[in-house]
Design a protein around this motif. Structure first.
Motif, short mmCIF file in Angstrom:
data_model
loop_
_atom_site.label_atom_id
_atom_site.label_comp_id
_atom_site.label_asym_id
_atom_site.label_seq_id
_atom_site.Cartn_x
_atom_site.Cartn_y
_atom_site.Cartn_z
N PRO A 1 3.36 2.10 48.50
CA PRO A 1 3.78 3.06 49.63
C PRO A 1 5.38 3.24 50.23
CG PRO A 1 2.08 1.33 50.66
CD PRO A 1 2.67 1.24 49.28
N GLU A 2 6.40 2.10 50.48
CA GLU A 2 7.65 1.99 50.81
C GLU A 2 7.82 3.05 49.61
OE1 GLU A 2 11.68 1.35 50.35
OE2 GLU A 2 10.18 1.13 49.21
N LEU A 3 8.02 3.49 48.06
CA LEU A 3 8.68 4.28 47.52
C LEU A 3 8.00 5.27 47.89
CD1 LEU A 3 10.52 4.61 45.60
CD2 LEU A 3 8.08 4.51 43.48
N ILE A 4 7.02 5.55 47.98
CA ILE A 4 6.57 7.37 48.34
C ILE A 4 7.05 7.44 49.74
CG2 ILE A 4 4.25 8.68 49.73
CD1 ILE A 4 2.39 7.17 47.98
N GLY A 5 7.74 6.54 50.66
CA GLY A 5 8.35 7.31 51.97
C GLY A 5 9.34 7.38 51.33
N ARG A 6 9.49 6.08 50.22
CA ARG A 6 11.63 6.51 50.65
C ARG A 6 12.31 7.57 49.25
NH1 ARG A 6 13.82 4.09 46.25
NH2 ARG A 6 12.44 2.84 45.66
N VAL A 7 11.12 8.40 48.51
CA VAL A 7 11.79 9.60 47.44
C VAL A 7 11.26 10.53 48.15
CG1 VAL A 7 11.80 7.81 45.55
CG2 VAL A 7 9.95 8.88 45.73
N ALA A 8 9.74 10.57 48.79
CA ALA A 8 9.45 11.46 49.50
C ALA A 8 8.79 12.06 48.55
CB ALA A 8 10.31 13.01 50.04
N ALA A 9 7.48 11.87 47.67
CA ALA A 9 7.29 11.78 46.64
C ALA A 9 6.09 13.53 47.40
CB ALA A 9 6.36 10.06 46.14
N GLU A 10 6.02 14.08 46.38
CA GLU A 10 4.87 14.89 47.16
C GLU A 10 3.99 15.19 45.43
OE1 GLU A 10 4.92 19.48 45.45
OE2 GLU A 10 6.86 18.92 46.22
N VAL A 11 4.13 14.54 44.21
CA VAL A 11 3.52 14.17 43.27
C VAL A 11 3.19 12.65 43.11
CG1 VAL A 11 2.59 14.76 40.51
CG2 VAL A 11 3.67 16.82 42.67
N VAL A 12 1.69 11.98 42.72
CA VAL A 12 1.59 10.49 42.40
C VAL A 12 1.08 11.07 40.88
CG1 VAL A 12 0.98 8.44 43.49
CG2 VAL A 12 2.76 9.50 44.28
#
Length: 322
Positions: free
Chosen positions: A40-51
């Protein structure tokens, strides 16, 4: 969709996945994550578009909300075929794809091996060997036997192809009945009870959905032949375990080979461990050397389509679950 999306590889083997991804997408900003808690923290920090995400530490702790409720994630590529651990998502806001077919051959071999194990009574011979007993036991062919395959996706069709090559009569059930390669007969779900009564082997390959939860229940086991063997390579919850235990205790079926369970890991005190006619494997029927790399390559091919604005393959409907 953007031509240069921020990508996260969420897997317990991120280095291997990253090496594959960099072969075709070396220009992208790619971030690795090998834990549930950190996603969750990584998604927010890098503004992930694709996982790209693998369910590598069970379902209960899987960080589904971080994916389905993210303000930035537009596409989740699941490394396996099942998507029930994601729960429901809004398809207007989030696209989910899976890796259906990535392990269909291995799953089919597991099913074939389980059928052969029971027909050759390998567990019985192993017990006699350990007791140093010569003689006893009997083998029988699977040629001429009837196999019912519940769920005719890529895995179900792979099972049917191998079973038919072994001279078996192949029956199938799918949501929308239609002629299917390697199947002698295909029926809808409403034919479940009559069909389980004809089958020597029943192989469960369906995804876990509200419509499939508890599909093999007390009525289904009551309709089976006492010589029938259940092989479950679907998802825990499709088979009603209480009904299965009752069928085993009442000698209503010959036995079972189970790779999936309602609770995983299977608790040490679960009664299924104690049955000599039940083969238990730890949700590993699809896991073999190289499966994860094959899955990542499927993802990289889809990522190329995504960056070009082309339709993605293996898009999953949250209503159908496939």
């Amino acid at each position: 969709m953007s031509a240069e999306p921020s990508v996260i590889l969420h897997t317990d083997r991120p280095a291997a996945a990253l090496a594959v991804l960099m072969e075709t997408h070396p220009d992208l900003a790619v971030h690795a994550c090998d834990s549930y808690a950190a996603l969750p923290e990584l998604i927010g920090r890098v503004a992930a578009e694709v996982v790209y995400s693998v369910r590598f530490d069970g379902t209960p702790r899987y960080p589904r909300l971080a994916l389905v409720e993210s303000a930035t994630v537009k596409w989740v590529s699941i490394g396996g075929s099942g998507t029930d651990h994601l729960g429901h998502w809004d398809p207007a806001r989030l696209t989910v794809t899976n890796s259906a077919g990535v392990a269909s051959g291995m799953l089919a071999e597991y099913a074939l091996g389980a059928m052969l194990s029971f027909s050759l009574d390998l567990r019985g011979f192993e017990r006699r060997q350990q007791a140093r007993i010569w003689g006893g036991g009997r083998v029988e062919p699977i040629e001429g036997k009837t196999v019912l395959i519940i769920g005719l996706g890529k895995t179900g069709e792979a099972v049917a192809k191998r079973a038919q090559a072994m001279g078996m009569l192949t029956l199938g059930i799918r949501a929308r009945a239609k002629p299917t390669p390697s199947l002698d007969e295909v029926h809808g779900v409403d034919a479940l009870l009559p069909l389980v009564g004809r089958a020597d082997f029943i192989i469960c390959c369906v995804p876990l959905l509200p419509t499939t939860r508890g599909l093999l229940d007390e009525a289904a086991f009551a309709a089976m032949k006492p010589s029938a063997v259940l092989i479950d390579i679907s998802r825990g919850g499709v088979v009603d375990e209480t009904a299965l235990l009752q069928a085993l205790d009442g000698n209503k079926i010959k036995g079972a080979a189970l790779d999936v369970f309602a609770t995983e890991p299977l608790p040490a005190d679960h009664p299924l461990w104690g049955y000599g006619n039940v083969a238990i494997t730890p949700h590993c029927a699809a896991v073999h050397d190289g499966w994860d790399i094959k899955s990542v390559r499927m993802f990289t091919d889809n990522l190329t389509r995504y960056r070009r604005g082309e339709p993605l393959e293996n898009v999953v409907s949250p209503e159908r679950g496939y």
